[in-house]
Enzyme design. Sequence first.
Site, PDB file in Angstrom:
ATOM      1  N   GLN A 202      23.985  32.627  25.486  1.00  0.00           N
ATOM      2  CA  GLN A 202      25.484  31.860  24.926  1.00  0.00           C
ATOM      3  C   GLN A 202      25.591  32.714  23.517  1.00  0.00           C
ATOM      4  OE1 GLN A 202      23.262  30.060  26.574  1.00  0.00           O
ATOM      5  NE2 GLN A 202      24.252  28.437  27.574  1.00  0.00           N
ATOM      6  N   ASP A 243      23.863  18.311  22.172  1.00  0.00           N
ATOM      7  CA  ASP A 243      24.258  17.618  23.494  1.00  0.00           C
ATOM      8  C   ASP A 243      24.092  16.169  23.613  1.00  0.00           C
ATOM      9  OD1 ASP A 243      23.500  20.739  24.149  1.00  0.00           O
ATOM     10  OD2 ASP A 243      24.958  20.101  25.458  1.00  0.00           O
ATOM     11  N   ASN A 253      19.339  19.673  22.158  1.00  0.00           N
ATOM     12  CA  ASN A 253      20.344  20.952  22.311  1.00  0.00           C
ATOM     13  C   ASN A 253      19.749  21.886  22.952  1.00  0.00           C
ATOM     14  OD1 ASN A 253      22.994  22.051  20.992  1.00  0.00           O
ATOM     15  ND2 ASN A 253      21.436  23.098  19.739  1.00  0.00           N
ATOM     16  N   LYS A 254      20.400  23.116  23.063  1.00  0.00           N
ATOM     17  CA  LYS A 254      19.937  24.240  23.752  1.00  0.00           C
ATOM     18  C   LYS A 254      18.711  24.510  23.563  1.00  0.00           C
ATOM     19  CE  LYS A 254      21.819  25.977  26.339  1.00  0.00           C
ATOM     20  NZ  LYS A 254      21.292  25.329  28.039  1.00  0.00           N
TER      21      LYS A 254
HETATM   22  C1  RUB Z   1      25.389  24.082  25.125  1.00  0.00           C
HETATM   23  C2  RUB Z   1      24.581  23.770  23.764  1.00  0.00           C
HETATM   24  C3  RUB Z   1      25.615  23.613  22.569  1.00  0.00           C
HETATM   25  C4  RUB Z   1      25.972  21.867  22.490  1.00  0.00           C
HETATM   26  C5  RUB Z   1      26.920  21.604  21.369  1.00  0.00           C
HETATM   27  O1  RUB Z   1      24.638  24.355  26.131  1.00  0.00           O
HETATM   28  O2  RUB Z   1      23.464  23.425  23.751  1.00  0.00           O
HETATM   29  O3  RUB Z   1      24.845  24.085  21.342  1.00  0.00           O
HETATM   30  O4  RUB Z   1      26.354  21.721  23.839  1.00  0.00           O
HETATM   31  O5  RUB Z   1      28.171  21.760  22.054  1.00  0.00           O
HETATM   32  P1  RUB Z   1      25.318  24.703  27.440  1.00  0.00           P
HETATM   33  P2  RUB Z   1      29.432  21.027  21.376  1.00  0.00           P
HETATM   34  O6  RUB Z   1      25.843  26.267  27.368  1.00  0.00           O
HETATM   35  O7  RUB Z   1      24.260  24.561  28.370  1.00  0.00           O
HETATM   36  O8  RUB Z   1      26.454  23.876  27.704  1.00  0.00           O
HETATM   37  O9  RUB Z   1      29.913  22.263  20.447  1.00  0.00           O
HETATM   38  O10 RUB Z   1      30.416  21.400  22.524  1.00  0.00           O
HETATM   39  O11 RUB Z   1      29.186  19.723  20.737  1.00  0.00           O
END
Ligand code: RUB
Length: 367
Positions: A202, A243, A253-254
Amino acid sequence: MRVNINGETKELWTLWREGVDVKMIDQRLLPHKFEILTLHSYSETAEAIRDMAVRGAGAIGVAAGYGIAQATLEAKGMKLEDFQAFVSEATNTLRKTRPTAVNLFHAIDRCIKAASMGTVTERVVSACAEADRIALDDLEASKKMGEYGNALIGDRYRILTHCNAGALAFIDNGSALAPIRVAHRSGKSIFVYADETRPRSQGAKLTAWELKQEGVPYALIVDNAAGHYMRRGEIDLVIVGADRIAANGDTANKIGTYEKAVLARENDIPFYVAAPRMTFDNKCPTGKDIEIEERSPDEVNWVWGVDEDGVYMRVRISAEATTTLNPGFDVTPAKYITGFITDVGVLKPPYSRSIREALHIEKSNGN
Ligand code: RUB
């Protein structure tokens, strides 16, 4: 978010609702292709969440809320009993799409509550209004996180971020990237190190693309390089998204976030988590209570990209039948977190108290 597609500038959210249809940028194809998906039913939206056409806690939450709105619209001609059964089936399907980002569950609960009173028509109207409100709440939260987070960024700061917590993940300026955008727009000279974030990359595919679109100076680095730059004194601040945040501040988080937090502490670098109140989960006392998504071995064994001729393809990088483990997230203990950049200000330790107080503000506002 402002995007430049083939020389044409467009203002759009990462996803939005048009009647019964949900539209979203297909994040699986970026940065090589820019396509908008149109999802005609809640089951198509559920599949888009499951397959990560939409991802990021905030965007997943909005998508789930829209999914409930879609279900009510799909069932609007039914008798109350059948309507309830249909919406309940949709709820079960959407709840099973991804387990870790709590925004998904909070959004579903909000829309279901909105759809629980009155005639079928009244329920449809309130569920749709609530789903739209969740998107607008994120928009507002993103602005606030941008302002509060910008106050932590000095001129000439070099900032590390992990995964994508930008406008693709959270309407409309992101969570972790919101302070970075505001700092850049306010004229501060900043530089961003974007972790690649294997296995779905990502950082490489989404964060680097967003920073380029915004004109923020950045470099994409492999996940293993962050410690090297921290130790050399080349990183002043780390900001990541979240998350799910437990009541004591432990943060999912990731995968890879925990390592960055430990390295930041070792090197005396402030480590901030940017997340709105929707990402806090008081029902999880600590990080041990957060379910961690285990994802497909394919993500470890295969990578997607384009060849020199621009042909989009998937290639295998490990031997056939390689055994893999693929946790999607990890938990960073609260003790490594310098503060939470939220929509109601920057929360500082002790987190059990500051989080409780921040969530109480939400209650007394009647939100
Ligand atoms: C996404 C991830 C993002 C958080 C923060 O994981 O870990 O850092 O979701 O997101 P994936 P936000 O790509 O597996 O969904 O900015 O939406 O709070």
